[in-house]
Scaffold this active site. Sequence first.
Site, PDB file in Angstrom:
ATOM      1  N   GLN A   1      29.433   7.869  -2.830  1.00 29.31           N
ATOM      2  CA  GLN A   1      29.305   9.685  -2.553  1.00 29.31           C
ATOM      3  C   GLN A   1      27.863  10.089  -2.187  1.00 29.31           C
ATOM      4  OE1 GLN A   1      31.387  12.567  -5.185  1.00 29.31           O
ATOM      5  NE2 GLN A   1      29.579  12.798  -5.985  1.00 29.31           N
TER       6      GLN A   1
ATOM      7  N   GLY B   1      33.028  19.864 -13.664  1.00 29.97           N
ATOM      8  CA  GLY B   1      33.244  20.372 -15.159  1.00 29.97           C
ATOM      9  C   GLY B   1      33.403  19.117 -16.160  1.00 29.97           C
ATOM     10  N   TYR B   2      33.931  19.625 -17.387  1.00 30.10           N
ATOM     11  CA  TYR B   2      34.079  18.684 -18.587  1.00 30.10           C
ATOM     12  C   TYR B   2      32.812  17.857 -18.603  1.00 30.10           C
ATOM     13  CZ  TYR B   2      37.441  16.918 -21.906  1.00 30.10           C
ATOM     14  OH  TYR B   2      38.001  16.617 -23.038  1.00 30.10           O
ATOM     15  N   LEU B   3      31.819  18.378 -18.696  1.00 27.59           N
ATOM     16  CA  LEU B   3      30.270  17.766 -18.700  1.00 27.59           C
ATOM     17  C   LEU B   3      30.125  16.979 -19.754  1.00 27.59           C
ATOM     18  CD1 LEU B   3      28.677  21.115 -17.830  1.00 27.59           C
ATOM     19  CD2 LEU B   3      29.584  19.638 -16.100  1.00 27.59           C
TER      20      LEU B   3
ATOM     21  N   GLY C   1      25.753  12.489 -18.453  1.00 28.06           N
ATOM     22  CA  GLY C   1      25.477  12.142 -17.193  1.00 28.06           C
ATOM     23  C   GLY C   1      25.301  13.291 -16.268  1.00 28.06           C
ATOM     24  N   HIS C   2      26.041  14.419 -16.411  1.00 24.14           N
ATOM     25  CA  HIS C   2      25.935  15.642 -15.833  1.00 24.14           C
ATOM     26  C   HIS C   2      24.746  16.246 -16.253  1.00 24.14           C
ATOM     27  CE1 HIS C   2      30.627  15.590 -15.714  1.00 24.14           C
ATOM     28  NE2 HIS C   2      30.361  15.637 -14.483  1.00 24.14           N
TER      29      HIS C   2
ATOM     30  N   GLN D   1      39.579  16.591  -2.744  1.00 24.18           N
ATOM     31  CA  GLN D   1      39.320  15.325  -2.759  1.00 24.18           C
ATOM     32  C   GLN D   1      40.316  14.539  -3.545  1.00 24.18           C
ATOM     33  OE1 GLN D   1      35.603  16.480  -4.806  1.00 24.18           O
ATOM     34  NE2 GLN D   1      35.865  14.788  -6.128  1.00 24.18           N
TER      35      GLN D   1
ATOM     36  N   ASP E   1      28.181   7.787  -8.792  1.00 22.66           N
ATOM     37  CA  ASP E   1      29.139   7.809  -7.497  1.00 22.66           C
ATOM     38  C   ASP E   1      28.108   7.385  -6.298  1.00 22.66           C
ATOM     39  OD1 ASP E   1      31.807   9.272  -8.680  1.00 22.66           O
ATOM     40  OD2 ASP E   1      29.837  10.219  -9.486  1.00 22.66           O
TER      41      ASP E   1
HETATM   42  P1  AMP Z   1      31.826  14.789 -11.222  1.00 19.65           P
HETATM   43  O1  AMP Z   1      31.995  16.134 -12.298  1.00 19.65           O
HETATM   44  O2  AMP Z   1      32.248  13.763 -11.797  1.00 19.65           O
HETATM   45  O3  AMP Z   1      32.277  15.288  -9.818  1.00 19.65           O
HETATM   46  O4  AMP Z   1      30.498  14.469 -11.249  1.00 19.65           O
HETATM   47  C1  AMP Z   1      29.265  15.400 -10.788  1.00 19.65           C
HETATM   48  C2  AMP Z   1      28.168  14.813 -10.769  1.00 19.65           C
HETATM   49  O5  AMP Z   1      27.475  14.039 -11.717  1.00 19.65           O
HETATM   50  C3  AMP Z   1      28.212  13.700  -9.461  1.00 19.65           C
HETATM   51  O6  AMP Z   1      26.859  13.906  -8.745  1.00 19.65           O
HETATM   52  C4  AMP Z   1      28.237  12.413 -10.375  1.00 19.65           C
HETATM   53  O7  AMP Z   1      27.807  11.357  -9.540  1.00 19.65           O
HETATM   54  C5  AMP Z   1      27.239  12.696 -11.397  1.00 19.65           C
HETATM   55  N1  AMP Z   1      27.646  11.902 -12.550  1.00 19.65           N
HETATM   56  C6  AMP Z   1      28.902  11.509 -13.192  1.00 19.65           C
HETATM   57  N2  AMP Z   1      29.023  10.898 -14.178  1.00 19.65           N
HETATM   58  C7  AMP Z   1      27.665  10.365 -14.177  1.00 19.65           C
HETATM   59  C8  AMP Z   1      26.935   9.314 -14.963  1.00 19.65           C
HETATM   60  N3  AMP Z   1      27.509   8.877 -16.164  1.00 19.65           N
HETATM   61  N4  AMP Z   1      25.528   9.310 -14.704  1.00 19.65           N
HETATM   62  C9  AMP Z   1      24.968  10.043 -13.735  1.00 19.65           C
HETATM   63  N5  AMP Z   1      25.434  10.756 -12.888  1.00 19.65           N
HETATM   64  C10 AMP Z   1      26.834  11.243 -13.276  1.00 19.65           C
END
Ligand code: AMP
Length: 283
Positions: free
Chosen positions: A153, A31-33, A36-37, A61, A150
Amino acid sequence: MNILRSVADMKAFSRERRAAGATIGLVPTMGYLHEGHLGLVRGCRANADVTVVSVFVNPAQFGPKEDLRSYPRDLRRDVEVLEREGVDVVFTPPEDEVYPPGYRTFVEVHGLQDRLCGTSRPGHFRGVCTVVLKLFNIVRPDVAFFGWKDAQQLIILRKMVRDLDMDVRVEGLPLIRDVDGLALSSRNSYLSAEERRAALVLSKGLREAEAMAGAGEKSAKAVIAKVIDTIGKEPLARIDYVEIVSLGDLAPLERIEGEALIVLAVFIGKTRLIDNIRISGKG
Ligand code: AMP
């Protein structure tokens, strides 16, 4: 758009759509999209009939001294954004349904999980793998989307899927940056204005590395030294690691031949940020 809060509802929805012949795509998030999301969401919509976005801040995690409690959350805004994107389902289960009392089962990808971010965040990837495996079992997606932001990951999850013979395609999409170069992250919201400016040193260091490798520098040590030097000049920055690794299995590289990944984690004040860039050594 459906907002599903229970595992049972999510399973029933997927079962129904799958029986009707639809392909299902999943984008796991905390969340907190941000954009990137949304890149992942758009990739998913273009590749699957049904797009499911999970919003779940996964306690497994986070280490005991990490930011689980303060992790930024705004489900109402996330829902609005996802509705505008044309998402079919937001899956946002309560913690105690994902990890009911007495929960005991965890997934580990040995070796890969213990390096880079795994060194300073022991147990982190065990938590990631466990929740992603659970999400895969609940949603039963044909395809799932993750960001190269990531990188470790993504590589670990691909290994998990292969090792456990899981029938899901794992797609990695490019890292999205802000206009000034900072990699987008929900954790950027922790940064003060001064820290936000200091954080630009990560992408600056990576761009320098990219240029060095592009100009023919083959020594990983030399490139890493340059990045460490650049970041070291920023008083608010404290390096966790800077490494050059292979794209396939994160193995540390001494020579930059062909494609490689330069990965780093840096504290800016109390906020730990990660970033990476693909580099390629010229012939
Ligand atoms: P998170 O909410 O941080 O767990 O991220 C969820 C998904 O969004 C994961 O697959 C991250 O790799 C991807 N993600 C987060 N930030 C970015 C970004 N700046 N560019 C591309 N993917 C992202």
